[in-house]
Design a protein around this motif. Structure first.
Motif, PDB file in Angstrom:
ATOM      1  N   LEU A   1       0.845  -1.189   0.000  1.00 45.18           N
ATOM      2  CA  LEU A   1       0.000   0.000   0.000  1.00 45.18           C
ATOM      3  C   LEU A   1       0.885   1.246   0.000  1.00 45.18           C
ATOM      4  O   LEU A   1       1.822   1.337   0.793  1.00 45.18           O
ATOM      5  CB  LEU A   1      -0.860   0.050   1.269  1.00 45.18           C
ATOM      6  CG  LEU A   1      -1.766  -1.142   1.548  1.00 45.18           C
ATOM      7  CD1 LEU A   1      -2.262  -1.090   2.977  1.00 45.18           C
ATOM      8  CD2 LEU A   1      -2.918  -1.154   0.567  1.00 45.18           C
TER       9      LEU A   1
ATOM     10  N   GLY B   1      -9.931  -3.739   0.344  1.00 45.75           N
ATOM     11  CA  GLY B   1     -10.037  -2.769  -0.733  1.00 45.75           C
ATOM     12  C   GLY B   1     -10.838  -1.516  -0.400  1.00 45.75           C
ATOM     13  O   GLY B   1     -10.980  -0.631  -1.251  1.00 45.75           O
ATOM     14  N   ALA B   2     -11.369  -1.398   0.800  1.00 47.95           N
ATOM     15  CA  ALA B   2     -12.251  -0.271   1.146  1.00 47.95           C
ATOM     16  C   ALA B   2     -11.530   1.079   1.085  1.00 47.95           C
ATOM     17  O   ALA B   2     -12.120   2.081   0.657  1.00 47.95           O
ATOM     18  CB  ALA B   2     -12.834  -0.484   2.545  1.00 47.95           C
ATOM     19  N   CYS B   3     -10.286   1.125   1.485  1.00 44.85           N
ATOM     20  CA  CYS B   3      -9.561   2.401   1.510  1.00 44.85           C
ATOM     21  C   CYS B   3      -9.429   2.977   0.105  1.00 44.85           C
ATOM     22  O   CYS B   3      -9.550   4.188  -0.095  1.00 44.85           O
ATOM     23  CB  CYS B   3      -8.192   2.233   2.163  1.00 44.85           C
ATOM     24  SG  CYS B   3      -7.178   0.943   1.408  1.00 44.85           S
TER      25      CYS B   3
ATOM     26  N   CYS C   1     -10.942   2.117   7.372  1.00 49.97           N
ATOM     27  CA  CYS C   1     -10.185   0.854   7.443  1.00 49.97           C
ATOM     28  C   CYS C   1     -10.523   0.101   8.728  1.00 49.97           C
ATOM     29  O   CYS C   1     -10.346   0.623   9.824  1.00 49.97           O
ATOM     30  CB  CYS C   1      -8.688   1.143   7.394  1.00 49.97           C
ATOM     31  SG  CYS C   1      -7.713  -0.357   7.619  1.00 49.97           S
ATOM     32  N   PRO C   2     -10.972  -1.155   8.598  1.00 49.64           N
ATOM     33  CA  PRO C   2     -11.331  -1.919   9.798  1.00 49.64           C
ATOM     34  C   PRO C   2     -10.117  -2.366  10.618  1.00 49.64           C
ATOM     35  O   PRO C   2     -10.270  -2.834  11.743  1.00 49.64           O
ATOM     36  CB  PRO C   2     -12.064  -3.139   9.228  1.00 49.64           C
ATOM     37  CG  PRO C   2     -11.526  -3.303   7.851  1.00 49.64           C
ATOM     38  CD  PRO C   2     -11.214  -1.919   7.363  1.00 49.64           C
ATOM     39  N   ALA C   3      -8.923  -2.242  10.045  1.00 49.17           N
ATOM     40  CA  ALA C   3      -7.730  -2.744  10.727  1.00 49.17           C
ATOM     41  C   ALA C   3      -6.791  -1.625  11.177  1.00 49.17           C
ATOM     42  O   ALA C   3      -5.641  -1.893  11.552  1.00 49.17           O
ATOM     43  CB  ALA C   3      -6.988  -3.707   9.807  1.00 49.17           C
TER      44      ALA C   3
ATOM     45  N   VAL D   1      -5.090   0.554   9.590  1.00 46.92           N
ATOM     46  CA  VAL D   1      -3.829   0.577   8.832  1.00 46.92           C
ATOM     47  C   VAL D   1      -3.327   2.006   8.627  1.00 46.92           C
ATOM     48  O   VAL D   1      -2.139   2.281   8.746  1.00 46.92           O
ATOM     49  CB  VAL D   1      -4.021  -0.139   7.474  1.00 46.92           C
ATOM     50  CG1 VAL D   1      -2.841   0.119   6.548  1.00 46.92           C
ATOM     51  CG2 VAL D   1      -4.219  -1.636   7.702  1.00 46.92           C
ATOM     52  N   TRP D   2      -4.248   2.928   8.341  1.00 45.08           N
ATOM     53  CA  TRP D   2      -3.868   4.305   7.986  1.00 45.08           C
ATOM     54  C   TRP D   2      -3.929   5.194   9.227  1.00 45.08           C
ATOM     55  O   TRP D   2      -4.990   5.373   9.813  1.00 45.08           O
ATOM     56  CB  TRP D   2      -4.818   4.836   6.907  1.00 45.08           C
ATOM     57  CG  TRP D   2      -4.844   3.970   5.689  1.00 45.08           C
ATOM     58  CD1 TRP D   2      -5.682   2.923   5.458  1.00 45.08           C
ATOM     59  CD2 TRP D   2      -3.980   4.041   4.556  1.00 45.08           C
ATOM     60  NE1 TRP D   2      -5.390   2.346   4.242  1.00 45.08           N
ATOM     61  CE2 TRP D   2      -4.357   3.009   3.668  1.00 45.08           C
ATOM     62  CE3 TRP D   2      -2.925   4.900   4.201  1.00 45.08           C
ATOM     63  CZ2 TRP D   2      -3.722   2.792   2.456  1.00 45.08           C
ATOM     64  CZ3 TRP D   2      -2.297   4.677   2.979  1.00 45.08           C
ATOM     65  CH2 TRP D   2      -2.685   3.644   2.122  1.00 45.08           C
TER      66      TRP D   2
ATOM     67  N   CYS E   1      -3.155  -5.208   7.110  1.00 50.73           N
ATOM     68  CA  CYS E   1      -4.160  -5.068   6.051  1.00 50.73           C
ATOM     69  C   CYS E   1      -4.921  -6.379   5.822  1.00 50.73           C
ATOM     70  O   CYS E   1      -4.324  -7.447   5.685  1.00 50.73           O
ATOM     71  CB  CYS E   1      -3.483  -4.637   4.755  1.00 50.73           C
ATOM     72  SG  CYS E   1      -4.622  -4.504   3.367  1.00 50.73           S
ATOM     73  N   LEU E   2      -6.246  -6.259   5.748  1.00 51.20           N
ATOM     74  CA  LEU E   2      -7.132  -7.403   5.526  1.00 51.20           C
ATOM     75  C   LEU E   2      -7.438  -7.627   4.050  1.00 51.20           C
ATOM     76  O   LEU E   2      -8.199  -8.518   3.700  1.00 51.20           O
ATOM     77  CB  LEU E   2      -8.448  -7.186   6.277  1.00 51.20           C
ATOM     78  CG  LEU E   2      -8.321  -7.058   7.794  1.00 51.20           C
ATOM     79  CD1 LEU E   2      -9.620  -6.536   8.388  1.00 51.20           C
ATOM     80  CD2 LEU E   2      -7.956  -8.395   8.399  1.00 51.20           C
TER      81      LEU E   2
ATOM     82  N   TRP F   1      -2.732   0.279  -4.511  1.00 50.40           N
ATOM     83  CA  TRP F   1      -3.097  -0.930  -3.779  1.00 50.40           C
ATOM     84  C   TRP F   1      -2.838  -2.147  -4.648  1.00 50.40           C
ATOM     85  O   TRP F   1      -3.252  -2.203  -5.800  1.00 50.40           O
ATOM     86  CB  TRP F   1      -4.584  -0.850  -3.460  1.00 50.40           C
ATOM     87  CG  TRP F   1      -5.119  -1.772  -2.423  1.00 50.40           C
ATOM     88  CD1 TRP F   1      -5.439  -1.444  -1.143  1.00 50.40           C
ATOM     89  CD2 TRP F   1      -5.452  -3.158  -2.575  1.00 50.40           C
ATOM     90  NE1 TRP F   1      -5.928  -2.552  -0.487  1.00 50.40           N
ATOM     91  CE2 TRP F   1      -5.944  -3.627  -1.342  1.00 50.40           C
ATOM     92  CE3 TRP F   1      -5.357  -4.058  -3.629  1.00 50.40           C
ATOM     93  CZ2 TRP F   1      -6.354  -4.936  -1.137  1.00 50.40           C
ATOM     94  CZ3 TRP F   1      -5.755  -5.378  -3.425  1.00 50.40           C
ATOM     95  CH2 TRP F   1      -6.254  -5.786  -2.185  1.00 50.40           C
TER      96      TRP F   1
HETATM   97  S1  SF4 Z   1      -7.530  -2.839   2.035  1.00 52.10           S
HETATM   98 FE1  SF4 Z   1      -7.435  -0.791   2.907  1.00 52.10          FE
HETATM   99  S2  SF4 Z   1      -9.277  -0.601   4.178  1.00 52.10           S
HETATM  100 FE2  SF4 Z   1      -8.967  -2.786   3.787  1.00 52.10          FE
HETATM  101  S3  SF4 Z   1      -7.789  -3.497   5.528  1.00 52.10           S
HETATM  102 FE3  SF4 Z   1      -6.320  -2.992   3.911  1.00 52.10          FE
HETATM  103  S4  SF4 Z   1      -5.718  -0.896   4.336  1.00 52.10           S
HETATM  104 FE4  SF4 Z   1      -7.598  -1.289   5.487  1.00 52.10          FE
END
Ligand code: SF4
Ligand code: SF4
Length: 91
Positions: free
Chosen positions: A20, A64-66, A39-41, A43-44, A60-61, A77
């Protein structure tokens, strides 16, 4: 089951380089910083003191939501290389 309980069931094989990236200059001018709350994890993480983004790519899970939420469409990404990244999800 809480989101933290669910996250604890995800197993990773961490890469040593980030899959990322973003554009720091665009992030400085981003009003929403949507990535930091979508982001559910977690990350940002925006650092107000250094005016910069820290990317905890190891968490990161791969959802793709970010990339969808980024108002400046500047998140690069890709999936982690080889057999890295999320390797197992239970339940
Ligand atoms: S893809 Fe983006 S929103 Fe999803 S977990 Fe990874 S960093 Fe977070
Ligand atoms: S939403 Fe996009 S532009 Fe805004 S801070 Fe996050 S990565 Fe940077």
């Amino acid at each position: 089951m809480s989101i933290d309980d669910k996250l604890s069931k995800v197993k990773y094989n961490c890469d040593n380089i980030s899959h990322l990236t973003t554009n720091e200059e665009k992030c400085k001018n981003c009003k929403t910083k949507a990535c930091t709350y979508i982001c559910p994890a977690n990350v940002w993480q925006w650092n107000e003191n250094s005016n910069s983004m820290h990317i905890n790519f190891e968490n990161c899970l791969e959802c793709g939501a970010c990339r969808i939420a980024c108002e400046k469409q500047c998140i690069e990404w890709k999936y982690p290389s080889g057999n890295k990244g999320v390797i197992f999800k239970q339940g």
